[in-house]
Design a protein around this motif. Structure first.
Motif, short mmCIF file in Angstrom:
data_model
loop_
_atom_site.label_atom_id
_atom_site.label_comp_id
_atom_site.label_asym_id
_atom_site.label_seq_id
_atom_site.Cartn_x
_atom_site.Cartn_y
_atom_site.Cartn_z
N THR A 14 -10.06 -11.96 14.60
CA THR A 14 -8.78 -12.38 14.18
C THR A 14 -7.52 -11.39 14.44
O THR A 14 -7.73 -10.38 14.66
CB THR A 14 -8.94 -12.43 12.53
N PHE A 15 -6.39 -12.21 14.58
CA PHE A 15 -5.35 -11.25 15.05
C PHE A 15 -4.04 -12.42 14.60
O PHE A 15 -3.99 -13.45 14.29
CB PHE A 15 -5.38 -10.84 16.37
N ARG A 16 -2.84 -11.60 14.12
CA ARG A 16 -1.61 -12.30 13.88
C ARG A 16 -0.88 -12.38 15.10
O ARG A 16 -0.85 -11.55 16.05
CB ARG A 16 -0.88 -11.54 12.73
N PHE A 17 -0.14 -13.34 15.08
CA PHE A 17 0.81 -13.57 16.46
C PHE A 17 2.25 -14.17 15.85
O PHE A 17 2.39 -14.48 14.74
CB PHE A 17 0.29 -14.57 17.16
N GLU A 18 3.29 -13.85 16.62
CA GLU A 18 4.55 -14.52 16.48
C GLU A 18 5.01 -15.03 17.97
O GLU A 18 4.96 -14.55 18.84
CB GLU A 18 5.54 -13.28 16.09
N GLU A 19 5.81 -16.13 17.76
CA GLU A 19 6.15 -16.68 19.15
C GLU A 19 7.70 -17.13 18.63
O GLU A 19 8.06 -17.83 17.68
CB GLU A 19 5.58 -17.98 19.33
N ASP A 20 8.56 -16.80 19.87
CA ASP A 20 9.93 -17.60 19.90
C ASP A 20 9.89 -18.55 21.06
O ASP A 20 9.56 -18.45 21.98
CB ASP A 20 10.80 -16.65 20.30
N LEU A 21 9.87 -19.99 20.44
CA LEU A 21 9.65 -20.92 21.42
C LEU A 21 11.04 -21.75 21.51
O LEU A 21 11.77 -22.00 20.69
CB LEU A 21 8.44 -22.17 20.68
N THR A 22 11.29 -22.17 23.08
CA THR A 22 12.29 -22.86 23.40
C THR A 22 11.73 -24.22 24.01
O THR A 22 11.15 -24.19 24.84
CB THR A 22 12.90 -22.06 24.23
N PHE A 23 12.41 -25.21 23.33
CA PHE A 23 12.09 -26.63 23.63
C PHE A 23 12.74 -26.86 25.00
O PHE A 23 14.02 -26.43 25.16
CB PHE A 23 12.30 -27.36 22.59
N ARG A 24 12.22 -27.86 25.93
CA ARG A 24 12.93 -28.48 26.92
C ARG A 24 13.87 -29.31 26.48
O ARG A 24 13.38 -29.88 25.52
CB ARG A 24 11.85 -29.05 27.93
N GLY A 25 15.00 -29.73 27.04
CA GLY A 25 16.05 -30.83 26.74
C GLY A 25 17.34 -30.10 26.48
O GLY A 25 17.64 -28.93 26.78
N PRO A 26 18.10 -31.06 26.02
CA PRO A 26 19.72 -30.60 25.96
C PRO A 26 19.69 -29.42 24.68
O PRO A 26 19.03 -29.54 23.70
CB PRO A 26 20.21 -31.79 25.20
N PHE A 27 20.29 -28.48 25.28
CA PHE A 27 20.81 -27.46 24.47
C PHE A 27 19.62 -26.50 24.02
O PHE A 27 19.74 -25.50 23.23
CB PHE A 27 21.59 -27.83 23.09
N SER A 28 18.75 -26.57 24.39
CA SER A 28 17.53 -25.81 24.52
C SER A 28 17.18 -25.31 23.24
O SER A 28 17.11 -24.08 22.96
CB SER A 28 17.48 -24.76 25.30
N PRO A 29 16.80 -26.29 22.14
CA PRO A 29 16.58 -25.65 21.01
C PRO A 29 15.60 -24.64 20.84
O PRO A 29 14.36 -24.75 21.28
CB PRO A 29 15.99 -26.92 19.90
N LYS A 30 15.78 -23.63 19.88
CA LYS A 30 14.63 -22.51 19.89
C LYS A 30 14.28 -22.20 18.28
O LYS A 30 14.92 -22.54 17.63
CB LYS A 30 15.29 -21.43 20.18
N CYS A 31 12.83 -21.87 18.45
CA CYS A 31 12.20 -21.99 16.73
C CYS A 31 11.26 -20.65 16.64
O CYS A 31 10.79 -20.29 17.96
CB CYS A 31 11.64 -23.08 16.19
N PHE A 32 11.09 -20.31 15.66
CA PHE A 32 10.03 -19.13 15.42
C PHE A 32 9.02 -19.69 14.79
O PHE A 32 9.04 -20.48 14.16
CB PHE A 32 10.93 -17.97 14.73
N LEU A 33 7.94 -19.02 15.29
CA LEU A 33 6.58 -19.64 14.73
C LEU A 33 5.52 -18.29 14.62
O LEU A 33 5.26 -17.68 15.46
CB LEU A 33 5.57 -20.53 15.68
N SER A 34 4.69 -18.13 13.55
CA SER A 34 3.81 -17.07 13.29
C SER A 34 2.85 -17.80 12.69
O SER A 34 2.81 -18.69 12.10
CB SER A 34 4.64 -15.91 12.44
N GLY A 35 1.74 -16.84 12.83
CA GLY A 35 0.36 -17.20 12.21
C GLY A 35 -0.64 -16.28 12.53
O GLY A 35 -0.65 -15.12 13.08
N THR A 36 -1.93 -16.78 12.12
CA THR A 36 -3.29 -16.29 12.33
C THR A 36 -4.14 -16.82 13.64
O THR A 36 -4.23 -17.99 13.14
CB THR A 36 -3.74 -15.89 11.16
N VAL A 37 -4.59 -16.35 14.18
CA VAL A 37 -5.81 -16.82 14.87
C VAL A 37 -7.16 -16.30 14.55
O VAL A 37 -7.39 -15.11 14.27
CB VAL A 37 -5.67 -16.54 16.49
N VAL A 38 -8.21 -17.35 14.29
CA VAL A 38 -9.54 -17.09 14.17
C VAL A 38 -10.27 -17.60 15.11
O VAL A 38 -10.30 -18.81 15.18
CB VAL A 38 -9.71 -17.58 12.43
N MET A 39 -11.08 -16.82 15.55
CA MET A 39 -12.17 -16.96 16.71
C MET A 39 -13.45 -16.71 16.09
O MET A 39 -13.68 -15.44 15.90
CB MET A 39 -11.83 -16.34 17.97
#
Length: 81
Positions: A25-50
């Motif tokens: 298990t580990f925690r992650f954070e991501e800054d994601l930029t969508f393709r498209g006009p004005f390139s909307p950006k959002c923040f995502l965080s969470g936990t991965v469990v394998m």
């Protein structure tokens, strides 16, 4: 593709990795930029469990548990430019 990989950033959160006989298990954070006009950006965080097979140690399942629901994440997107 939904996101512009050249404008996205993924990070593992320090000191959150846990490896046992039964799971990784580990925690992650991501800054994601969508393709498209004005390139909307959002923040995502969470936990991965394998989950692991205790006999072989091989990964038998993968799950991402996000801190917020999809709707909240999309609504938080900020326009760029």
């Amino acid at each position: 593709m939904l996101f512009d990989a050249s404008k996205c950033d993924s990070r593992l959160v320090e000191d959150t990795l846990s490896v046992t006989k039964h799971a990784v298990t580990f925690r992650f954070e991501e800054d994601l930029t969508f393709r498209g006009p004005f390139s909307p950006k959002c923040f995502l965080s969470g936990t991965v469990v394998m989950k692991r097979c205790p006999m072989s140690g091989l990964i038998k399942s993968y799950e991402e548990i996000w801190d917020k629901d999809v709707s909240s994440i999309v609504k938080s997107a900020k326009l760029q430019g």
